[in-house]
Design an enzyme around this catalytic site. Structure first.
Site, PDB file in Angstrom:
ATOM      1  N   GLU A  98       0.846  -1.199   0.000  1.00  0.00           N
ATOM      2  CA  GLU A  98       0.000   0.000   0.000  1.00  0.00           C
ATOM      3  C   GLU A  98       0.879   1.246   0.000  1.00  0.00           C
ATOM      4  OE1 GLU A  98      -2.347   1.616  -0.770  1.00  0.00           O
ATOM      5  OE2 GLU A  98      -3.975   1.646   0.685  1.00  0.00           O
ATOM      6  N   ASP A  99       0.359   2.332  -0.556  1.00  0.00           N
ATOM      7  CA  ASP A  99       1.159   3.562  -0.607  1.00  0.00           C
ATOM      8  C   ASP A  99       1.271   4.239   0.747  1.00  0.00           C
ATOM      9  OD1 ASP A  99      -1.528   4.343  -0.579  1.00  0.00           O
ATOM     10  OD2 ASP A  99      -1.430   5.536  -2.405  1.00  0.00           O
ATOM     11  N   ASP A 102      -3.229   6.154   6.375  1.00  0.00           N
ATOM     12  CA  ASP A 102      -3.647   7.471   6.862  1.00  0.00           C
ATOM     13  C   ASP A 102      -4.623   7.238   8.024  1.00  0.00           C
ATOM     14  OD1 ASP A 102      -3.938  10.273   6.807  1.00  0.00           O
ATOM     15  OD2 ASP A 102      -5.561  10.184   5.361  1.00  0.00           O
ATOM     16  N   PHE A 151      -0.453  16.580   3.693  1.00  0.00           N
ATOM     17  CA  PHE A 151      -0.903  15.899   2.483  1.00  0.00           C
ATOM     18  C   PHE A 151       0.249  15.836   1.496  1.00  0.00           C
ATOM     19  CE2 PHE A 151      -3.079  15.090  -1.471  1.00  0.00           C
ATOM     20  CZ  PHE A 151      -4.010  14.149  -1.076  1.00  0.00           C
ATOM     21  N   ARG A 164       1.113  11.843  -9.692  1.00  0.00           N
ATOM     22  CA  ARG A 164       1.553  10.477  -9.368  1.00  0.00           C
ATOM     23  C   ARG A 164       2.954  10.191  -9.899  1.00  0.00           C
ATOM     24  NH1 ARG A 164      -2.868   7.497  -7.354  1.00  0.00           N
ATOM     25  NH2 ARG A 164      -4.851   7.921  -8.333  1.00  0.00           N
TER      26      ARG A 164
HETATM   27  P1  IMP Z   1      -6.949   5.690   4.783  1.00  0.00           P
HETATM   28  O1  IMP Z   1      -8.080   4.767   4.495  1.00  0.00           O
HETATM   29  O2  IMP Z   1      -7.441   6.987   5.402  1.00  0.00           O
HETATM   30  O3  IMP Z   1      -5.830   5.074   5.569  1.00  0.00           O
HETATM   31  O4  IMP Z   1      -6.409   6.211   3.409  1.00  0.00           O
HETATM   32  C1  IMP Z   1      -5.653   5.497   2.584  1.00  0.00           C
HETATM   33  C2  IMP Z   1      -5.705   6.081   1.198  1.00  0.00           C
HETATM   34  O5  IMP Z   1      -5.943   7.502   1.191  1.00  0.00           O
HETATM   35  C3  IMP Z   1      -4.361   5.885   0.553  1.00  0.00           C
HETATM   36  O6  IMP Z   1      -4.301   4.655  -0.111  1.00  0.00           O
HETATM   37  C4  IMP Z   1      -4.276   7.064  -0.374  1.00  0.00           C
HETATM   38  O7  IMP Z   1      -4.846   6.729  -1.620  1.00  0.00           O
HETATM   39  C5  IMP Z   1      -5.106   8.142   0.277  1.00  0.00           C
HETATM   40  N1  IMP Z   1      -4.257   9.115   1.007  1.00  0.00           N
HETATM   41  C6  IMP Z   1      -4.127   9.250   2.334  1.00  0.00           C
HETATM   42  N2  IMP Z   1      -3.263  10.235   2.658  1.00  0.00           N
HETATM   43  C7  IMP Z   1      -2.822  10.729   1.473  1.00  0.00           C
HETATM   44  C8  IMP Z   1      -1.873  11.770   1.127  1.00  0.00           C
HETATM   45  O8  IMP Z   1      -1.249  12.449   1.958  1.00  0.00           O
HETATM   46  N3  IMP Z   1      -1.701  11.967  -0.206  1.00  0.00           N
HETATM   47  C9  IMP Z   1      -2.345  11.254  -1.169  1.00  0.00           C
HETATM   48  N4  IMP Z   1      -3.205  10.271  -0.880  1.00  0.00           N
HETATM   49  C10 IMP Z   1      -3.454  10.014   0.419  1.00  0.00           C
HETATM   50 MG    MG Z   2      -5.557   8.048  -3.590  1.00  0.00          MG
END
Ligand code: IMP
Ligand code: MG
Length: 177
Positions: A98-99, A102, A151, A164
């Site tokens: 996963e990238d 958050d 962000f 990207r």
């Molecule tokens: P989560 O479900 O809130 O943990 O979010 C995960 C997804 O939100 C990641 O796979 C990203 O696609 C997106 N995301 C969360 N933070 C960022 C950020 O700082 N930049 C870009 N995408 C983000």
């Molecule tokens: Mg995204």
């Protein structure tokens, strides 16, 4: 790409050096058997290709599409599978790639979904972790970098599908559009 709203947080060199370390560590942790990488589209595909090549072992790869219903800077909390896997996980050692973690909502949901498919083991490799933002408990077994609550874009991460293809990970100071 020259953009006054971007400030480099993690350089391409640092990203690549850290991925080499992660690849080595993961290779050591899975010395035998098959290892199956599940890449979460779209953000993690840049990380996946570099991480897979940093592993000095055979791996298989598959892709899963997840939508968190949001185009901007935060997701709504509703998660849905938009593209499912092609290959069964039953009995496999699975590593989710996963990238960024958050809020943890996406991975928390995904762990529940994938555990039901009876893998032999299930772990997470996340390039970035923003622990301050956590709403759901998630432990990523392999983390590239812990970052503050900013962000970020680049190296797979987007803002409304832009940025990207940046080599560096950058803080987006003042989002355009
Ligand atoms: P989560 O479900 O809130 O943990 O979010 C995960 C997804 O939100 C990641 O796979 C990203 O696609 C997106 N995301 C969360 N933070 C960022 C950020 O700082 N930049 C870009 N995408 C983000
Ligand atoms: Mg995204």
């Amino acid at each position: 790409m020259v953009d006054p709203n971007l400030r480099v947080l993690i350089s391409a060199e640092k990203i690549q050096a850290r991925i080499r370390e992660l690849g080595q560590q993961i290779s050591e942790d899975y010395p035998t058997g098959k290892l199956h990488l599940v890449c979460i589209l779209k953000g993690a595909c840049f990380f996946l290709t570099d991480l897979a090549r940093a592993m000095k072992r055979d791996v298989s790869v598959d892709f899963m599409g997840i939508s968190t219903y949001g185009k901007g800077k935060s997701s709504s909390g509703e998660v849905r599978v938009t593209k499912d896997l092609d290959i069964s996980l039953e009995g496999a050692d699975v590593l989710i790639v996963e990238d960024i973690v958050d809020s943890g909502v996406t991975l928390n949901y995904l762990m529940h979904v994938l555990e039901q498919r009876k893998p032999h083991s299930l772990r997470i490799a996340a390039l970035l972790d923003k622990p301050e933002r956590r709403l759901r408990p998630i432990h990523a077994n392999y983390v590239g970098f812990r970052i503050p609550d900013r962000f970020v874009v680049g190296y797979g991460l987007d803002y409304a599908e832009r940025y990207r293809n940046l080599d560096d990970i950058c803080v987006l100071e003042e989002p355009a559009g």
